[in-house]
Design a protein around this motif. Structure first.
Motif, short mmCIF file in Angstrom:
data_model
loop_
_atom_site.label_atom_id
_atom_site.label_comp_id
_atom_site.label_asym_id
_atom_site.label_seq_id
_atom_site.Cartn_x
_atom_site.Cartn_y
_atom_site.Cartn_z
N GLY A 197 67.73 -53.83 10.68
CA GLY A 197 66.30 -54.09 10.60
C GLY A 197 66.01 -55.55 10.32
N TYR A 198 64.80 -55.97 10.63
CA TYR A 198 64.41 -57.37 10.45
C TYR A 198 63.95 -57.62 9.02
N THR A 199 64.92 -57.63 8.11
CA THR A 199 64.67 -57.95 6.71
C THR A 199 65.86 -58.74 6.19
N VAL A 200 65.67 -59.43 5.06
CA VAL A 200 66.77 -60.16 4.46
C VAL A 200 67.88 -59.21 4.03
N GLY A 201 67.52 -57.93 3.89
CA GLY A 201 68.51 -56.91 3.55
C GLY A 201 69.60 -56.75 4.59
N MET A 202 69.39 -57.32 5.80
CA MET A 202 70.39 -57.21 6.85
C MET A 202 71.72 -57.81 6.41
N LYS B 218 43.11 -66.94 30.18
CA LYS B 218 43.38 -68.34 29.80
C LYS B 218 44.39 -68.37 28.65
N CYS B 219 44.90 -69.56 28.39
CA CYS B 219 45.84 -69.75 27.28
C CYS B 219 45.19 -70.60 26.20
N GLU B 220 45.28 -70.13 24.98
CA GLU B 220 44.81 -70.91 23.83
C GLU B 220 46.04 -71.36 23.05
N GLU B 221 46.27 -72.65 23.01
CA GLU B 221 47.46 -73.20 22.35
C GLU B 221 47.14 -73.52 20.90
N LYS B 222 47.71 -72.73 20.00
CA LYS B 222 47.51 -72.93 18.57
C LYS B 222 48.79 -73.44 17.93
N GLY B 223 48.70 -73.79 16.65
CA GLY B 223 49.85 -74.38 15.96
C GLY B 223 50.21 -73.67 14.67
N LEU B 224 50.81 -74.42 13.76
CA LEU B 224 51.42 -73.85 12.57
C LEU B 224 50.42 -73.19 11.63
N GLU B 225 49.29 -73.82 11.40
CA GLU B 225 48.33 -73.26 10.44
C GLU B 225 47.80 -71.91 10.90
N GLU B 226 47.50 -71.80 12.18
CA GLU B 226 47.01 -70.52 12.72
C GLU B 226 48.12 -69.47 12.67
N PHE B 227 49.37 -69.90 12.89
CA PHE B 227 50.48 -68.95 12.83
C PHE B 227 50.67 -68.44 11.41
N LYS B 228 50.47 -69.27 10.42
CA LYS B 228 50.58 -68.84 9.02
C LYS B 228 49.59 -67.71 8.74
N GLU B 229 48.41 -67.81 9.31
CA GLU B 229 47.40 -66.75 9.13
C GLU B 229 47.90 -65.43 9.74
N LEU B 230 48.54 -65.54 10.92
CA LEU B 230 49.08 -64.35 11.57
C LEU B 230 50.17 -63.72 10.71
N ILE B 231 51.04 -64.55 10.14
CA ILE B 231 52.13 -64.06 9.30
C ILE B 231 51.59 -63.37 8.06
N GLU B 232 50.56 -63.93 7.46
CA GLU B 232 49.95 -63.31 6.27
C GLU B 232 49.44 -61.92 6.60
N ALA B 233 48.90 -61.76 7.80
CA ALA B 233 48.42 -60.44 8.24
C ALA B 233 49.59 -59.48 8.43
N TRP B 234 50.71 -59.98 8.98
CA TRP B 234 51.90 -59.14 9.17
C TRP B 234 52.40 -58.63 7.82
N ASN C 112 50.40 -55.97 6.34
CA ASN C 112 50.60 -54.68 7.02
C ASN C 112 51.99 -54.10 6.79
N GLY C 113 52.75 -54.70 5.86
CA GLY C 113 54.02 -54.10 5.47
C GLY C 113 55.27 -54.77 5.97
N ALA C 114 55.16 -55.89 6.71
CA ALA C 114 56.36 -56.59 7.18
C ALA C 114 57.12 -57.19 6.00
N ASP C 115 58.44 -57.28 6.12
CA ASP C 115 59.26 -57.88 5.08
C ASP C 115 58.84 -59.33 4.88
N ALA D 225 59.29 -62.33 7.53
CA ALA D 225 58.05 -62.80 8.15
C ALA D 225 57.83 -64.29 7.86
N SER D 226 58.09 -64.69 6.62
CA SER D 226 57.90 -66.09 6.24
C SER D 226 58.88 -67.01 6.96
#
Length: 301
Positions: free
Chosen positions: A79-84, A221-237, A240-243, A247-248
């Motif tokens: 699984g995708y966790t540090v426990g691997m 169309k394509c919207e090209e985003k960067g690190l700050e927007e990706f951090k927001e996506l990770i916080e949502a993951w 929702n229960g992601a390791d 995730a970080s």
């Protein structure tokens, strides 16, 4: 009915995207398939259906011995966790005790000196497998095409790329499973000590959006985003229960994609024709197979 003349293959993650396809690919092949579950009721149900299924909990090494008894080859996908790290280390130890002769491991597409945490975890597991003395084969897939119909589905006629204009290589999970099946069938005599690289095509976000547009008939169309927007996506993951560790670590991945340290992720390095004797699935073919999903999601706001 189990054939004792055929090798017994233990498949970890048999209910996942790659594992479930691998089970299908190995059906009617000259191997005995053993699957596992950490739920006893599922084990009993699968056994009642005539399947070779054993109880195995990756977080409980006491469950490994019976699951590995009589096994010749192991497909290792954790699984995708540090426990691997702990899970893989203890499983490899148990496999050695059980006399397993070949481990096929699904790792990552990375340079040997990567500093991205979750890539480094995979590489540590690979080195431990190699040090065990068990014959090994490492599969190195780049970005799964399934991400395009999963985490990065287009919405409101927009495909979002979180590494700006950087290119990345893609591979279909079905091709990863097909390679794993071939390696497990052939065994260590042909595939021991081999690294197989699985990156079929390289595309930027704009190119992916163009392919989606051509396949669906929509103007995506394509919207090209960067690190700050990706951090927001990770916080949502994580919410929702992601390791959280895993995730970080993806934040570091995007950071290194943007600053060029992981520019190798744009490489095409495709060993599939050599192993399977056929072309790999293209991104266009994958998107066409999932046209209905793309259209439904792209039209959502």
């Amino acid at each position: 009915m189990e054939n004792k003349q055929n090798p017994t293959v233990l498949i970890l993650g048999a209910s996942g995207t790659i594992g479930s396809q691998l089970v299908k690919d190995l059906k009617d092949q000259p191997v005995n398939i053993r699957i596992t579950s950490r739920k006893q009721n599922e084990v009993e149900q699968l056994c009642s259906e005539g399947k070779d299924c054993k109880f195995l909990d990756l977080d409980d090494p006491q469950t490994f011995a019976l699951a590995l008894a009589g096994v010749d080859r192991v497909f290792l996908l954790t699984g995708y966790t540090v426990g691997m790290l702990t899970q893989s280390k203890t499983l490899v130890d148990a496999a050695k005790k059980a006399g397993v002769s070949h481990i096929v491991h699904v790792g990552v597409f990375a340079e040997w000196d990567t500093t991205d945490a979750h890539f480094a975890w995979h590489q540590m597991i690979e080195k431990y497998i190699e040090a065990s003395g068990i014959a090994w084969t490492h599969l190195h897939p780049n970005m799964f095409m399934e991400a395009l119909t999963g985490a990065y589905l287009p919405k409101n006629l927009t495909f979002t790329a979180y590494w700006k204009d950087r290119r990345v290589g893609y591979i279909a999970a079905s091709d990863i499973a097909a390679v794993a099946a071939k390696v497990l069938i052939d065994g260590p005599r042909r595939h021991a000590s081999k690294d197989y690289w699985l990156s079929v095509e390289s595309h930027s976000g704009k190119e992916i959006a163009q392919l989606m547009s051509e396949v669906t008939g929509l103007e995506i169309k394509c919207e090209e985003k960067g690190l700050e927007e990706f951090k927001e996506l990770i916080e949502a993951w994580i919410a929702n229960g992601a390791d959280s560790w895993y995730a970080s670590a993806n934040i570091e991945f995007v950071k290194q994609m943007l600053d060029g340290r992981m520019s190798y992720m744009s490489m095409v390095q495709n060993d599939i024709p050599y192993i399977l004797g056929r072309p790999a699935k293209t991104v266009r073919e994958y998107l066409a197979e999932n046209k209905e999903v793309l259209v439904a999601s792209a039209n959502r706001k």
